[in-house]
Motif scaffolding. Sequence first.
Motif, mmCIF file in Angstrom:
data_model
loop_
_atom_site.group_PDB
_atom_site.id
_atom_site.type_symbol
_atom_site.label_atom_id
_atom_site.label_comp_id
_atom_site.label_asym_id
_atom_site.label_seq_id
_atom_site.Cartn_x
_atom_site.Cartn_y
_atom_site.Cartn_z
ATOM 1 N N LYS A 95 0.813 -1.213 0.000
ATOM 2 C CA LYS A 95 0.000 0.000 0.000
ATOM 3 C C LYS A 95 0.847 1.263 0.000
ATOM 4 N N ASP A 96 2.004 1.229 0.684
ATOM 5 C CA ASP A 96 2.817 2.436 0.806
ATOM 6 C C ASP A 96 4.277 2.049 1.032
ATOM 7 N N LEU A 97 5.182 2.780 0.409
ATOM 8 C CA LEU A 97 6.623 2.572 0.588
ATOM 9 C C LEU A 97 7.275 3.929 0.728
ATOM 10 N N GLN A 98 7.943 4.144 1.849
ATOM 11 C CA GLN A 98 8.659 5.389 2.085
ATOM 12 C C GLN A 98 10.140 5.067 2.236
ATOM 13 N N GLU A 99 10.964 5.943 1.687
ATOM 14 C CA GLU A 99 12.415 5.709 1.680
ATOM 15 C C GLU A 99 13.122 7.001 2.078
ATOM 16 N N THR A 100 14.124 6.864 2.945
ATOM 17 C CA THR A 100 14.944 8.011 3.340
ATOM 18 C C THR A 100 16.406 7.624 3.174
#
Length: 141
Positions: A95-100
């Motif tokens: 549903k969601d992928l966040q990358e830093t």
Amino acid sequence: MMMIFGMFPFSIPTATYQQLQRSTNWRHPSNSRVGDMPAYQFIGRGEDTITLEGSIVPEFGSQMSITALRTMGDTGKAFPLISGTGKVYGLYILKDLQETQTYFFKDGLPRKIDFTIQLEQVQKAGTLIGSTASKLIGLAL
């Protein structure tokens, strides 16, 4: 291997997560009543969401892991989620992928990639196992 999502294994060479958070809710809509508190009715299980937070260090894992997960999300398909102990969670969508990205080398390659992935269940494990078993039995006959 810590867990596998479809064909993507969470492990040291790919991506490791340090935190797994699971949220499950149940649906209880209310009906207003005159002169009394609302009446609630249980209509079934709601969403089941798993959030994985972790890191990739390019010396041990591959930055291509995030790309592979994004490609899986682009398909819009549900994939089985199975823990390293063999527990089948069911079918989940990405549903969601966040990358830093942080701590960069001179050429711009990050030394560390933190990620957060949110998976949402679309089919329970019992249903998944039952339908798979039925298909296998059908093939055997």
